[in-house]
Design a protein around this motif. Structure first.
Motif, PDB file in Angstrom:
ATOM      1  N   GLY A 110      91.697  53.026  -2.792  1.00  0.00           N
ATOM      2  CA  GLY A 110      92.288  53.012  -4.126  1.00  0.00           C
ATOM      3  C   GLY A 110      91.760  54.070  -5.068  1.00  0.00           C
ATOM      4  N   VAL A 111      91.011  55.030  -4.551  1.00  0.00           N
ATOM      5  CA  VAL A 111      90.362  56.035  -5.392  1.00  0.00           C
ATOM      6  C   VAL A 111      91.011  57.388  -5.171  1.00  0.00           C
ATOM      7  N   SER A 112      91.726  57.893  -6.170  1.00  0.00           N
ATOM      8  CA  SER A 112      92.363  59.200  -6.048  1.00  0.00           C
ATOM      9  C   SER A 112      92.580  59.799  -7.432  1.00  0.00           C
ATOM     10  N   GLY A 113      92.528  61.130  -7.511  1.00  0.00           N
ATOM     11  CA  GLY A 113      92.750  61.829  -8.766  1.00  0.00           C
ATOM     12  C   GLY A 113      91.585  61.723  -9.738  1.00  0.00           C
ATOM     13  N   GLN A 114      90.403  61.358  -9.232  1.00  0.00           N
ATOM     14  CA  GLN A 114      89.249  61.166 -10.102  1.00  0.00           C
ATOM     15  C   GLN A 114      88.286  62.358 -10.005  1.00  0.00           C
ATOM     16  N   VAL A 115      87.450  62.485 -11.037  1.00  0.00           N
ATOM     17  CA  VAL A 115      86.422  63.529 -11.071  1.00  0.00           C
ATOM     18  C   VAL A 115      85.078  62.849 -11.300  1.00  0.00           C
ATOM     19  N   PHE A 116      84.203  62.974 -10.329  1.00  0.00           N
ATOM     20  CA  PHE A 116      82.869  62.384 -10.402  1.00  0.00           C
ATOM     21  C   PHE A 116      81.832  63.486 -10.565  1.00  0.00           C
ATOM     22  N   ALA A 117      80.665  63.119 -11.057  1.00  0.00           N
ATOM     23  CA  ALA A 117      79.511  64.005 -11.026  1.00  0.00           C
ATOM     24  C   ALA A 117      78.349  63.222 -10.435  1.00  0.00           C
ATOM     25  N   VAL A 118      77.502  63.925  -9.692  1.00  0.00           N
ATOM     26  CA  VAL A 118      76.316  63.301  -9.106  1.00  0.00           C
ATOM     27  C   VAL A 118      75.109  64.108  -9.533  1.00  0.00           C
ATOM     28  N   ARG A 119      74.143  63.420 -10.144  1.00  0.00           N
ATOM     29  CA  ARG A 119      72.946  64.083 -10.675  1.00  0.00           C
ATOM     30  C   ARG A 119      71.738  63.254 -10.287  1.00  0.00           C
ATOM     31  N   ASN A 120      71.072  63.677  -9.226  1.00  0.00           N
ATOM     32  CA  ASN A 120      69.957  62.934  -8.642  1.00  0.00           C
ATOM     33  C   ASN A 120      70.424  61.520  -8.295  1.00  0.00           C
ATOM     34  N   ASN A 121      69.947  60.485  -9.014  1.00  0.00           N
ATOM     35  CA  ASN A 121      70.319  59.111  -8.672  1.00  0.00           C
ATOM     36  C   ASN A 121      71.408  58.538  -9.576  1.00  0.00           C
ATOM     37  N   GLU A 122      72.080  59.412 -10.329  1.00  0.00           N
ATOM     38  CA  GLU A 122      73.159  58.981 -11.225  1.00  0.00           C
ATOM     39  C   GLU A 122      74.508  59.433 -10.671  1.00  0.00           C
ATOM     40  N   ILE A 123      75.506  58.575 -10.797  1.00  0.00           N
ATOM     41  CA  ILE A 123      76.897  58.934 -10.511  1.00  0.00           C
ATOM     42  C   ILE A 123      77.690  58.746 -11.795  1.00  0.00           C
ATOM     43  N   PHE A 124      78.426  59.786 -12.188  1.00  0.00           N
ATOM     44  CA  PHE A 124      79.228  59.752 -13.410  1.00  0.00           C
ATOM     45  C   PHE A 124      80.709  59.812 -13.063  1.00  0.00           C
TER      46      PHE A 124
END
Length: 308
Positions: free
Chosen positions: A245-259
């Motif tokens: 169900g995950v599409s068209g999204q923009v994530f960021a990953v910074r060490n142990n954080e997911i945005f």
């Protein structure tokens, strides 16, 4: 959803571009460990895209095989449409199918804007943006025919937010975001998903950060904590059936954080029933909207705390 032995990517075939080092290498190795059969693409080039004669992609293949995984190497450039087609063809010929494309390959040609040459701009666009198009297009018909597939594109906060000396890279990476969204919209009826990750990780792509002052050196030491393998869990999930169900999204990953990153939507509006004149724009529209103006932030101004 995982298979009987618990591996998220069992039965999947994944193409990872630019997988000879850094984030691409970490993703290729982690995806293989998660059950995927992997096409490791790398042209063996320097950070600026010049051929080095080394073959780091083949070394990654050997690492995967030594760990009991399945992998094959491709040395084509994503900037070449025929080369991108060969990568996908290699996956299908070797492993029988293709299930995920990770568009990771990239180069840097950082220049302050007024000194940026056409070649500086063109070469970066060709690898990042055209490269993502070429590999995605080559895989799209396979995804359509088999009724499913996943694209994971690497974008950057240099494009999503801004940075100095990276007009070429920023334009390409924001373009990748729009490309991903368009693929997600156009191919959703075929059960094809497309998402972006903006990775924060210490790699060759960030090793050009200056270290001339104690503060800069301390910052780089903090950045080195953000190892490429931190990106892998999210990328593996997005490639798996569990992310249906995950599409068209923009994530960021910074060490142990997911945005989850924002996407452009209207902020506020101002209206005049009689229409606008140049004068009323100056006296009414701009003053009314100014409170919502964005500052000239760089990525580092927005992500201004130490990674944990």
């Amino acid at each position: 959803m995982t298979h009987a032995n618990g591996k998220a990517l069992d039965g999947k075939v994944v193409l990872v571009t630019g997988a000879g080092g850094g984030i691409g290498r970490a993703l290729a190795i982690a995806m293989a460990a998660s059950g995927a059969r992997v096409v490791v693409n790398d042209i063996g080039a320097s950070l600026t895209g010049d051929a080095t004669g080394l073959n780091p992609g083949q070394q990654v293949v050997e690492e995967i095989r030594a760990a009991g995984g399945e992998a094959v190497h491709n040395g084509d450039s994503v900037a070449d449409a025929a080369g991108a087609q060969r990568m996908v063809d290699l996956a299908v010929e070797t492993f029988g199918r293709i299930d995920c494309v990770v568009n990771n390959a990239g180069i840097l040609r950082d220049r302050i804007f007024h000194k940026m040459s056409l070649d500086d701009f063109d070469s970066v666009l060709k690898v990042h943006l055209y490269g993502a198009f070429h590999t995605s297009k080559a895989a799209a018909l396979h995804f359509k025919e088999q009724g499913g597939g996943s694209f994971v594109h690497m974008t950057s906060t240099s494009g999503l937010i801004g940075n100095f000396g990276q007009a070429n890279y920023a334009a390409a990476k924001l373009g990748v975001m729009a490309l991903s969204k368009s693929i997600a919209l156009d191919m959703q009826k075929f059960n094809v998903r497309s998402n972006c990750i903006a990775p924060f990780a210490w790699s060759r792509m960030t090793s050009s950060i200056p270290t001339e002052t104690p503060e800069e050196r301390a910052r780089v030491e903090r950045l080195k904590q953000m190892t490429p393998d931190k990106i892998a869990p999210l990328a593996i999930h997005l490639a798996s059936d569990a992310a249906a169900g995950v599409s068209g999204q923009v994530f960021a990953v910074r060490n142990n954080e997911i945005f989850l990153m924002s996407q452009s939507r209207p902020l506020r509006s101002v209206h005049r029933s009689e229409g606008w004149t140049v004068e009323s724009v100056a006296s009414h529209a701009i003053p009314s909207l100014r409170a919502s103006f964005f500052p000239l932030d760089r990525s580092g101004d927005v992500f201004c705390w130490d990674p944990v």
